[in-house]
Design an enzyme around this catalytic site. Structure first.
Site, PDB file in Angstrom:
ATOM      1  N   VAL A  92      25.582   3.213  48.555  1.00 27.94           N
ATOM      2  CA  VAL A  92      25.808   4.101  47.410  1.00 27.94           C
ATOM      3  C   VAL A  92      26.980   3.481  46.651  1.00 27.94           C
ATOM      4  CG1 VAL A  92      26.540   6.400  46.682  1.00 27.94           C
ATOM      5  CG2 VAL A  92      24.926   6.150  48.581  1.00 27.94           C
ATOM      6  N   PRO A  93      26.728   2.946  45.458  1.00 34.86           N
ATOM      7  CA  PRO A  93      27.668   1.967  44.862  1.00 34.86           C
ATOM      8  C   PRO A  93      28.909   2.577  44.209  1.00 34.86           C
ATOM      9  CG  PRO A  93      25.796   2.288  43.410  1.00 34.86           C
ATOM     10  CD  PRO A  93      25.524   3.135  44.629  1.00 34.86           C
ATOM     11  N   CYS A  94      29.763   3.154  45.019  1.00 32.69           N
ATOM     12  CA  CYS A  94      31.012   3.684  44.477  1.00 32.69           C
ATOM     13  C   CYS A  94      31.929   2.544  44.025  1.00 32.69           C
ATOM     14  CB  CYS A  94      31.711   4.577  45.492  1.00 32.69           C
ATOM     15  SG  CYS A  94      32.168   3.744  47.014  1.00 32.69           S
ATOM     16  N   HIS A  95      31.633   1.317  44.491  1.00 32.70           N
ATOM     17  CA  HIS A  95      32.472   0.179  44.068  1.00 32.70           C
ATOM     18  C   HIS A  95      32.275  -0.126  42.579  1.00 32.70           C
ATOM     19  CE1 HIS A  95      28.574  -1.542  45.403  1.00 32.70           C
ATOM     20  NE2 HIS A  95      28.754  -2.418  44.422  1.00 32.70           N
ATOM     21  N   ARG A  96      31.231   0.434  41.979  1.00 33.64           N
ATOM     22  CA  ARG A  96      30.995   0.181  40.545  1.00 33.64           C
ATOM     23  C   ARG A  96      31.741   1.171  39.654  1.00 33.64           C
ATOM     24  NH1 ARG A  96      24.619  -0.424  41.747  1.00 33.64           N
ATOM     25  NH2 ARG A  96      24.769  -2.321  42.994  1.00 33.64           N
TER      26      ARG A  96
END
Lengths: 208, 255
Positions: free
Chosen positions: A176-180
Site C-alpha cells: 500500500v504505497p504510503c511512500h508516494r
C-alpha cells in the site's frame, strides 16, 4: 580403553552429550508442522522474512491475505508479538503462504512490476486511517501526492495530520504505497521504513 | 574397525553424564529436601490458581536452583514460565499476553523431541512430536497465561506417546530386537541411538519418569500429575530407571 572412558573430570553438564537442539530434525519437523497446521486451518498467521534493497522485510498473512509488511526498524520480534496479540497467537513461520507476495515484491524491486495484485487483509487498520489507505493505490507508480491531497481525496481536506498518521501506521508499507505521499513543500517527509527507504523506493519508481 | 572407536567416546560420555546426574542428585538433592521443594511448588501452583499475582523471583529461585543446579542444560520450566508470565503481564487476559506460537515451538520443540525420542525411540518420535505441536497449536489460544508451558506440552506429548506405544505393542513380534527404522534420531548406530536403545529396555513407567524429570526438567509433582500416582512413586520409578540405565548402559559401553 573403557576404564579411561569411565573416569571423568571437570563439571560437564549432565546429559551434556545429548545435543540441546537437533537442528536438522527441528527444521524438518517445523516444516511438517507448518504444512499440517495450514491443512488443519490452524495457521492463523503465517510469516516469513525476505531481503530487499530496503533491508529485510517481514511478511505476514492470514487466510484472507497479506496482513502485515514490516521494516527491520519496526523490530520484527515486536511486530510478531503484536500480530499474536491483535490477530491470533497461532503465529508460525510458514513461507509457503507468502510465496505470491514475495514473488511480486521481488519483481517490484527488480523494476519489473508497477502494481501489486495480492489479496490483502486490512484488519489492522480501522476507520479513517483505513479509508486513507484504501485510496493510496490511486497514486500510481512513479507519482507522488501530498498529505493534503490525500486528505482531500478522502473527503476531509482538513485532516492532513490524520492522513499523515494513517501513512505512518500503514500495516502494509510498499504494498500500500504510503511512500508516494510526500510533504506539500516538496520535501520527502517521514516514512515508516525511514526516509532513506522512502527515497530508495521513489528512486526505483523514477519519481525522485 | 575404524568406525567402532568413534562412537565409543560419546557413549562413555553419555554414561558419565547419566551417572553424574545420579550422583549429583543424591549428593545435592536428598529426598527430603527435594520433597520440600516440590511441596512448595505445588503450594505456589495452588496459590496462583486461586489468585494470580506476581511472585517475586527471589522466592522461586532457591527451590529451582537446588533442584536443577546439577544440570545447567535442563530448563526450569515451572518457575520460569510462572515468573515471566506474571511479572511481565500481571492480570492480563490469555489472548493479550501470549507469545507467538512460533516462539513456543522454538523454545520447547527440542525438549519435546528429546522426550519423544526417550519415550518412543527415534522412529516414532517425529510423528509424536508433530501430533503434539499440532494439538498444542489448536489449544494454544485458550491456554491460561500463568500455565506451565513445559508441563502442558509434556502432558500432550505423553498422551500422543501412549497412542504410539499401543501401536508399537500391536506391531511387536516376539523375535528379538528388530533394527530401528531410519529416523532423525541421530547417526544410526551412534552413541545417541545407543541411548535410545538403552532407554527402550526400561519399563514404560520408568522411561516416562526419567524422560519427564531428567529431559523435560519437570519436578516429580508435575511428573506425578501427568502419570498419575504420587510424587514419591514417580521419584522411585525414576530412580529405578536410572539405576537400570546405569547397569545396561555401563555394561553396553564397556563392551
Amino acid at each position: 580403553m573403557t576404564t579411561a572412558r569411565t573416569t571423568w573430570t571437570g563439571d560437564g553438564d549432565l546429559f551434556a552429550a545429548l545435543p540441546e537442539v537437533d537442528e536438522a530434525a527441528q527444521r524438518q519437523l517445523h516444516a511438517r508442522l507448518a504444512a499440517a497446521a495450514g491443512a488443519a486451518g490452524l495457521l492463523d498467521v503465517a510469516y516469513r522474512t525476505m531481503d530487499t534493497p530496503v533491508g529485510p522485510l517481514l511478511l505476514a498473512a492470514t487466510e484472507q491475505g497479506l496482513v502485515r509488511v514490516a521494516y527491520a526498524r519496526e523490530d520484527h520480534e515486536r511486530v510478531l508479538e503484536q500480530l499474536a496479540h491483535r490477530v491470533s497467537p497461532r503465529v508460525l513461520r510458514a513461507p509457503a503462504r507468502l510465496d505470491g507476495a514475495a514473488r511480486e515484491l521481488e519483481e517490484y524491486f527488480a523494476g519489473r512490476r508497477s502494481r501489486f495484485d495480492l489479496p490483502l487483509d486490512l484488519q489492522l487498520s480501522h476507520g479513517f486511517r483505513r479509508t486513507i489507505l484504501a485510496r493510496l493505490p490511486e497514486i500510481g507508480y512513479g507519482q507522488t501526492a501530498s498529505y493534503a491531497a490525500v486528505a482531500a481525496a478522502a473527503g476531509h481536506p482538513k485532516a492532513v495530520r490524520a492522513a499523515a498518521t494513517a501513512c505512518a501506521t500503514n500495516p502494509l508499507p510498499v504494498i500500500v504505497p504510503c511512500h508516494r505521499v510526500v510533504r506539500s513543500d516538496g520535501t520527502i517527509g517521514q516514512y515508516i521504513g525511514g526516509a532513506e527507504a522512502k527515497r530508495t523506493l521513489l528512486t526505483l519508481e523514477g519519481a525522485a | 574397525m575404524p568406525t567402532s572407536s568413534a562412537p565409543a567416546a560419546p557413549v562413555a560420555d553419555q554414561l558419565i553424564v547419566i551417572l553424574r546426574r545420579v550422583s549429583s542428585t543424591i549428593v545435592e538433592a536428598p529426598a527430603d529436601r527435594e520433597g520440600a521443594g516440590e511441596a512448595r511448588s505445588v503450594a505456589v501452583a495452588v496459590l496462583e490458581a486461586d489468585a494470580p499475582r506476581r511472585i517475586p523471583r527471589g522466592r522461586m529461585d532457591p527451590a529451582a536452583g537446588r533442584r536443577h543446579a546439577p544440570n545447567g542444560r535442563v530448563r526450569r520450566p515451572v518457575d520460569e514460565a510462572r515468573v515471566t508470565s506474571h511479572s511481565a503481564h500481571p492480570g492480563r487476559l490469555p489472548s493479550m499476553s501470549q507469545p507467538p506460537f512460533e516462539a513456543i515451538v522454538a523454545k520447547h520443540g527440542p525438549m519435546v523431541l528429546r522426550v519423544c525420542r526417550a519415550v518412543l525411540g527415534p522412529a516414532d518420535a517425529d510423528d509424536a512430536w508433530s501430533e503434539t505441536f499440532l494439538s498444542a497449536m489448536h489449544a494454544y489460544p485458550d491456554l491460561r497465561p500463568d500455565s506451565n508451558v513445559e508441563a502442558w506440552l509434556v502432558t500432550i506429548a505423553h498422551r500422543k506417546a501412549i497412542d504410539h506405544l499401543r501401536a508399537q505393542s500391536r506391531r511387536a513380534i516376539p523375535m528379538g530386537d528388530l533394527p530401528e527404522r531410519a529416523g532423525t534420531g541421530g547417526v544410526p548406530g551412534g552413541w545417541e541411538s545407543d541411548l535410545w536403545a538403552a532407554l527402550k529396555t526400561l519399563p514404560a513407567r520408568q522411561r516416562q519418569t526419567v524422560a519427564y524429570h531428567y529431559l523435560a526438567g519437570l519436578p516429580y509433582a508435575d511428573v506425578a500429575n501427568i502419570l498419575g500416582g504420587t510424587p514419591a512413586a514417580a521419584r522411585r520409578a525414576a530412580a529405578d530407571g536410572i539405576a537400570a540405565l546405569r547397569k545396561t548402559y555401563l555394561e553396553g559401553a564397556a563392551i
